[in-house]
Scaffold this active site. Sequence first.
Site, mmCIF file in Angstrom:
data_model
loop_
_atom_site.group_PDB
_atom_site.id
_atom_site.type_symbol
_atom_site.label_atom_id
_atom_site.label_comp_id
_atom_site.label_asym_id
_atom_site.label_seq_id
_atom_site.Cartn_x
_atom_site.Cartn_y
_atom_site.Cartn_z
ATOM 1 N N GLU A 114 -79.466 43.428 10.513
ATOM 2 C CA GLU A 114 -79.029 42.040 10.680
ATOM 3 C C GLU A 114 -77.857 41.894 11.640
ATOM 4 O OE1 GLU A 114 -80.562 40.586 6.268
ATOM 5 O OE2 GLU A 114 -78.454 41.045 6.581
ATOM 6 N N LYS A 161 -76.567 47.908 11.231
ATOM 7 C CA LYS A 161 -76.127 47.657 9.857
ATOM 8 C C LYS A 161 -76.834 48.585 8.863
ATOM 9 C CE LYS A 161 -75.910 43.977 6.371
ATOM 10 N NZ LYS A 161 -76.355 42.607 6.014
ATOM 11 N N GLN A 162 -78.124 48.731 9.043
ATOM 12 C CA GLN A 162 -78.926 49.558 8.143
ATOM 13 C C GLN A 162 -80.156 50.039 8.894
ATOM 14 O OE1 GLN A 162 -79.790 45.827 5.780
ATOM 15 N NE2 GLN A 162 -81.614 46.997 5.265
ATOM 16 N N TRP A 217 -86.219 40.581 -0.133
ATOM 17 C CA TRP A 217 -87.229 41.610 0.163
ATOM 18 C C TRP A 217 -86.836 42.974 -0.394
ATOM 19 C CZ3 TRP A 217 -86.609 45.782 3.846
ATOM 20 C CH2 TRP A 217 -85.354 45.811 4.478
ATOM 21 N N ASP A 218 -85.616 43.078 -0.888
ATOM 22 C CA ASP A 218 -85.147 44.320 -1.497
ATOM 23 C C ASP A 218 -86.114 44.801 -2.581
ATOM 24 O OD1 ASP A 218 -83.101 43.029 -0.148
ATOM 25 O OD2 ASP A 218 -81.544 43.643 -1.551
#
Length: 747
Positions: free
Chosen positions: A482, A587-588, A353-354
Amino acid sequence: MQRIFEVSPWNVLTHKLDKKNKRLQESLTSLGNGYMGMRGNFEEDYSGDSLPGIYLAGIWYPDKTRVGWWKNGYPKYFGKVINAVNFIKMNFLINDSKLDLNKDTISDFTLDLNMKNATLTRSFVVDKDGSKVKFNFERFLSGAQKELSVQKVTFENLSAQPVEIKVISSLDANVKNEDANYDEHFWKVLEITDDSIIAETKPNDFGTPRFTSGMQVHYVTALPEIERKVDKLETSRTFATTLKSQETGTIEKRVVVVTSRDYKVVDDLRDAMEGINAKASQVSYTDLLTAHEQVWNQRWNQSDIKIDGDDEAQQGMRFNLFGLFTTYSGEDSRLNIGPKGFTGEKYGGATYWDTEAFCIPVYLGVSSPEVSRNLLMYRYNQLSGAYVNAKEQGLKGALFPMVTFNGIECHNEWEITFEEIHRNGDIAFAIYNYTRYTGDKSFVLNEGSKILTEISRFWADRVHFSKRNGEYMIHGVTGPDEYENNVDNNWYTNFLAKWTLKYTLQILGEVSKEQYEELNVSDAEIKQWQDIVDKMYLPYDEDLGIFVQHDGFLDKDIEPVSSIPKDQLPINQHWSWDKILRSPYIKQGDVLQGIWDFIDDFSEREKKRNFDFYEPLTVHESSLSPAIHSVLAADLHYEEKAVALYERTARLDLDNYNNDTADGLHITSMTGGWLAMVQGFAGMRVHDDGSLSYKPFLPKKWNSYSFRQVFRDRVIEISVEKDGSHFKLISGKPLQIKVYDEPLMLK
């Protein structure tokens, strides 16, 4: 943080052979031209630690998924890019003693990746058994002829006495991947001659295509040829000469690479290979290099971002753009952008999906709209696979894969593969983003409306209505963070599901009568989708004034990342997975990802409260994380934070921030430098009405920065200097923009 190369605006340069960090050196000196690519491993055999890798775009193999237990709906195979036939292999003997930089005594070592012209050079002096020889290696993957690899090696005898040099150059199919699941060969040689190999991937049990690659070599040299050898897996030629003191020898190796992606029949593949080789063999090295450099000059002329006063920032920015351009050029809608590109085996070289979330926004700004449209067509052409993925879960509509080569899910982690379903919303957002940026509605009203409709059918089947709460909810998901698996009501996922349904309903009101009939959307579906839009549950905390990442998140012990001992960072390399899942650490960007996507739709107060709460909890252990935080920090006028996060995203690989660049570069996160600069420092926004605005600021440590941006058949140049901001229309019709909310006409 680990820096092994010098800081230079246009070069990734070192004068040290770092044997301890050889893999890191190889990653950072990778080359590619969108059609093929390779790590920066040496041409000659190296007995020390190394990760050789040559990869061909779109060529992969399905490996059986290996798990200790099986669940219904689990992917049948794990797709993985495979190492190609080694076509750059060249070994050297000095007085019949093999050159090996891991063992030999060398001096004057230089390794130089020139980003301006996309060439890799290496030079050194070897002192071997009383003889001293200087070697110089040059190589590039042609930007002008995508199927062409070019190498040139020059060697000079620095000894007082004569030296015999032998060059053994090969096309070698005896290759394999390092990954544990790949402890075997994947290429079956169909034909081999003294100058070519045609090889096919071995059969598989999943009905996925087998691929054929053909490689033909042509040499340009005055060195006498003394031997040719052809065996089952390798074809080689040996050249030999005796050099007098101060005498020089040169050999050029040109290899044409073609695949069955373009030529289905072996005869056609062979003819194409031979035809391109015959043409390339008639051109001088200088002319081949000049044609290659011209392509890169044009590319940089349109997309280069110039930073004055900070060479570290400048090098990082160009390294980011270089990584993107070597991976994907946009001509082929069958291809996409893998997180590692051509730089390593990790992540399998597949599509994530990046692309939709991070890459399309950059390609919209630096290239023609056709490039981004091709990325959207990639998804449209794989709708059949998305139907299969949804059906495997017992759901309607289309579930686009988390990881894929052909549209079928091929990732082997359950919590990612079938819980991280927000990617369906990210693809819908990319369609909206493309349409808003370009003003081109032809995709969204045709192919795009089909994608949106099938995604909406999936969301409508995946949500459930909570009678107790009177709202729609989505349970058992993983958001962009994640480090949280199998959670209920991830805010970002719920928000995107609601937004996608709303956007789809809007587009259905705009499509032609014929297209609407083709989509076959019932009145009952329309009613259900609107009901979900009206009643979707979005977690929110009144006291904190924040969107809650997911149900139960605030029940954790909320402590900032600064409370973690530094020797335990990164946590993904020091903590158990159980401990990570129980922690509050992110994580992000998750909630902040959604705010970044729809930055115009949130108030200053909402952006500030959510950023102030979530950013201190974020470990940024996803390479995708720092950039969007930099943009949001800039939007909130947290300039020091914005610059610090820019530096992290721009130099993520160059300084090995996450201690994982040896596996390969983080290609899709190389969008981060552009995003942080253009959306962050320059404050560029494209609004729903198609207008363009900027709110630039200049970091205190810089003297100036400038960039060019493609927008609706125009090229705009933006310069931000100490005396203010300057805007210039380079090409295209006049355009009115806003700078700090004040109108400015560009003519």
